[in-house]
Design an enzyme around this catalytic site. Sequence first.
Site, PDB file in Angstrom:
ATOM      1  CB  SER A   7      -0.885   0.042   1.246  1.00 22.41           C
ATOM      2  OG  SER A   7      -1.341   1.377   1.445  1.00 22.41           O
ATOM      3  CG  HIS A  32      -3.846  -1.724  -1.464  1.00 21.20           C
ATOM      4  ND1 HIS A  32      -4.914  -2.523  -1.789  1.00 21.20           N
ATOM      5  CD2 HIS A  32      -4.242  -0.949  -0.417  1.00 21.20           C
ATOM      6  CE1 HIS A  32      -5.913  -2.255  -0.954  1.00 21.20           C
ATOM      7  NE2 HIS A  32      -5.536  -1.316  -0.117  1.00 21.20           N
ATOM      8  CG  ASP A  34      -5.008   2.213   1.007  1.00 18.02           C
ATOM      9  OD1 ASP A  34      -3.903   1.881   1.465  1.00 18.02           O
ATOM     10  OD2 ASP A  34      -5.970   1.427   0.885  1.00 18.02           O
ATOM     11  CG  MET A  36      -8.457   6.823   2.436  1.00 17.44           C
ATOM     12  SD  MET A  36      -7.512   6.957   3.969  1.00 17.44           S
ATOM     13  CE  MET A  36      -6.630   5.383   3.933  1.00 17.44           C
ATOM     14  CG  HIS A  65      -9.195  -0.187  -0.237  1.00 17.90           C
ATOM     15  ND1 HIS A  65      -8.549  -0.312   0.977  1.00 17.90           N
ATOM     16  CD2 HIS A  65     -10.520  -0.291   0.023  1.00 17.90           C
ATOM     17  CE1 HIS A  65      -9.457  -0.502   1.939  1.00 17.90           C
ATOM     18  NE2 HIS A  65     -10.649  -0.484   1.372  1.00 17.90           N
ATOM     19  CG  MET A  67     -11.150   2.764   2.243  1.00 17.89           C
ATOM     20  SD  MET A  67      -9.585   2.816   3.118  1.00 17.89           S
ATOM     21  CE  MET A  67      -8.486   3.095   1.734  1.00 17.89           C
ATOM     22  CG  MET A 136     -11.311  -3.252   5.344  1.00 21.16           C
ATOM     23  SD  MET A 136      -9.816  -2.833   4.458  1.00 21.16           S
ATOM     24  CE  MET A 136      -9.054  -1.689   5.619  1.00 21.16           C
ATOM     25  CG  PHE A 142      -5.538   6.795  10.010  1.00 21.12           C
ATOM     26  CD1 PHE A 142      -6.833   6.660  10.520  1.00 21.12           C
ATOM     27  CD2 PHE A 142      -5.077   8.057   9.666  1.00 21.12           C
ATOM     28  CE1 PHE A 142      -7.652   7.772  10.706  1.00 21.12           C
ATOM     29  CE2 PHE A 142      -5.874   9.178   9.858  1.00 21.12           C
ATOM     30  CZ  PHE A 142      -7.167   9.037  10.371  1.00 21.12           C
ATOM     31  CG  ASP A 175      -6.031  -3.171   3.222  1.00 24.15           C
ATOM     32  OD1 ASP A 175      -6.719  -2.370   2.566  1.00 24.15           O
ATOM     33  OD2 ASP A 175      -4.920  -2.872   3.716  1.00 24.15           O
ATOM     34  N   GLY A 176      -4.552  -4.454   6.333  1.00 20.96           N
ATOM     35  CA  GLY A 176      -4.511  -3.682   7.586  1.00 20.96           C
ATOM     36  C   GLY A 176      -3.724  -4.401   8.667  1.00 20.96           C
TER      37      GLY A 176
HETATM   38  C1  DX5 Z   1      -6.241   1.466   5.624  1.00 22.13           C
HETATM   39  C2  DX5 Z   1      -5.839   1.025   4.228  1.00 22.13           C
HETATM   40  C3  DX5 Z   1      -4.764  -0.017   4.257  1.00 22.13           C
HETATM   41  C4  DX5 Z   1      -3.494   0.471   4.959  1.00 22.13           C
HETATM   42  C5  DX5 Z   1      -2.560  -0.682   5.179  1.00 22.13           C
HETATM   43  O1  DX5 Z   1      -7.429   2.201   5.543  1.00 22.13           O
HETATM   44  O2  DX5 Z   1      -6.924   0.472   3.527  1.00 22.13           O
HETATM   45  O3  DX5 Z   1      -4.440  -0.418   2.919  1.00 22.13           O
HETATM   46  O4  DX5 Z   1      -2.856   1.425   4.165  1.00 22.13           O
HETATM   47  O5  DX5 Z   1      -1.454  -0.165   5.846  1.00 22.13           O
HETATM   48  P1  DX5 Z   1      -0.731  -1.013   6.973  1.00 22.13           P
HETATM   49  O6  DX5 Z   1      -0.227  -2.239   6.287  1.00 22.13           O
HETATM   50  O7  DX5 Z   1       0.371  -0.085   7.449  1.00 22.13           O
HETATM   51  O8  DX5 Z   1      -1.757  -1.328   8.024  1.00 22.13           O
HETATM   52 ZN    ZN Z   2      -6.409  -0.491   1.607  1.00 29.71          ZN
END
Ligand code: DX5
Ligand code: ZN
Length: 215
Positions: A7, A32, A34, A36, A65, A67, A136, A142, A175-176
């Site tokens: 990510s 990946h 992210d 947001m 992804h 969000m 998730m 974050f 993920d996460g």
């Molecule tokens: C969180 C994201 C994840 C995150 C993963 O909202 O969807 O993709 O960036 O980061 P790490 O691996 O640091 O938890």
């Molecule tokens: Zn993600």
Amino acid sequence: MIKIAPSILSADYAALGAAVEKLSEWGADYVHLDIMDGCFVPNITFGAPMCKALRKHTGLVFDAHLMVDNPSQWVPAFKDAGADIVTIHIEADRHAHRTLNYIRSLGMKAGIALNPSTPPSAVEYLLDSCDLVLVMTVNPGFGGQKFIRGAAEKISVIRKMLDDRGIHDVEIEVDGGVNVETAAICRANGADVLVAGNAIFSSDDPKKTIELLRG
Ligand code: DX5
Ligand code: ZN
């Protein structure tokens, strides 16, 4: 073989092109992204224009992804930006079945994501309309958060739901909070793709970390 999707949320935002170029060298399978909107999650990152700008820096699969609230409005923009996979949140779309079909109609793969508190049953009637289910293991918004072990149980539940329906071409992505230790839990539960941000971008040897995440 397990796929790894770094990510770029944890990469150097002032040099994302260079970061993305390194991912192939490190052995990554997906990038990946992210996305947001500050509404669905309490953070704002970047949108389709960033995806488009990064597209020329790598041939790796772009795994977007979303969000975001009302994700269907952004589907054409991510198609134009070169996304290969567009994942929406089941919690963000009252017409998820329609949106998944829309994503596929534009030639992209469609993913459906579940927040930690959303039960696997929420996607039961979408398993034949998607190419990826994103579990998730943190509350989205974050990077660098702690892996929620309870959410990892969903991986094996979804794997069984797919197997019971004879569906073998849907990937389960996690993920996460994925790191070398928690990756083993994800693999044991049947994950196909592991997203990792902090574990990879804070590593002294990202290439080695990706190998260890693969197991
Ligand atoms: C969180 C994201 C994840 C995150 C993963 O909202 O969807 O993709 O960036 O980061 P790490 O691996 O640091 O938890
Ligand atoms: Zn993600």
